[in-house]
Design a protein around this motif. Structure first.
Motif: not given
Length: 236
Positions: A175-177, A181-182, A221-222, A228-236
């Motif tokens: 999940k990005t801002n 991305h897949c 990069i995760v 602004i105050d967002f950081s990418p993260y892995f989704l299940d």
């Protein structure tokens, strides 16, 4: 106070672990950008201003990212001081080939010297060539933009649709801002999908999302900053 690049070190560690192990001739290409779209009020003229770029092995990646956290005000684009709100850091998840890049660089420098080009910049040339010289295309990257405000609904729709194109165990979702991305690990695509997955994905379109087939793309990069105050993260 310093610029904040790392937002969640634990998630960054997991991302680095997820990255493929490198061969002796390989490194990762990383770039820190200032993006106007994340805060248009800070005076940036272009959508993308490159602030720093470098190559790294997996074991040094965390240290090199941490070194980007300079005192506030030191990053500039033209005469504009870069705001924290505009920062985003990206990596090419497919390794770059330093051996092949070196050969291309020798050729490029030789040609410029023959032409008596006094503006030659070997450092910039080297990074430009490394950026475009892929070693192994481990991942095929899909960049998904949402067409509706309900991002969770769009994500679930995309996950359902792509499951008809390729086996789910070769997929990684980040999940990005404002998007998704897949990453498709092409070596893990099952035999029954190998001839059809690409053409099927080309046909994916709906009211909820839009897919861009980037292939060998840069990836936020995760665990690090993306606007602004967002950081990418892995989704299940």
């Amino acid at each position: 106070m310093n610029y904040k690049i790392i937002y969640n070190e634990e998630k960054l560690h997991k991302f680095i672990e997820w990255l493929p192990d490198l061969l002796p001739n390989e490194q990762y290409y990383v770039t820190l950008l200032a993006r106007k779209k994340y805060n248009s009020k800070t005076g940036l003229k272009a959508d993308k201003a490159q602030l720093k770029r470098f190559t790294s092995t997996k074991d040094r990646l965390l240290q090199k990212i941490r070194q980007l956290e300079l005192p506030l005000g030191l990053y500039e684009s033209g005469n504009t001081i870069i705001s924290q709100d505009n920062l985003a850091i990206y990596i090419s998840p497919n390794p770059r080939d330093l051996h092949k890049s070196s050969l291309f660089l020798l050729k490029e420098i030789s040609e410029k010297l023959i032409k008596n080009d006094h503006a030659i910049n070997p450092h910039a040339l080297a990074l430009n060539i490394i950026q475009t010289t892929t070693s192994r295309k481990i991942f095929f990257d899909l960049d998904i933009d949402f067409r509706i405000d309900n991002h969770q609904k769009a994500i679930e729709k995309f996950k359902s649709d792509i499951s008809d194109c390729v086996n789910s165990d070769c997929l990684t979702f980040i999940k990005t801002n404002g998007g998704l991305h897949c990453l498709i690990n092409v070596s893990n695509i099952k035999k029954e999908h190998q001839k059809s997955w690409y053409s099927k994905i080309l046909q994916l379109t709906c009211n909820e999302y839009e897919v861009t087939m980037n292939g060998d793309n840069v990836l936020p990069i995760v665990g690090c900053i993306q606007g602004i105050d967002f950081s990418p993260y892995f989704l299940d």
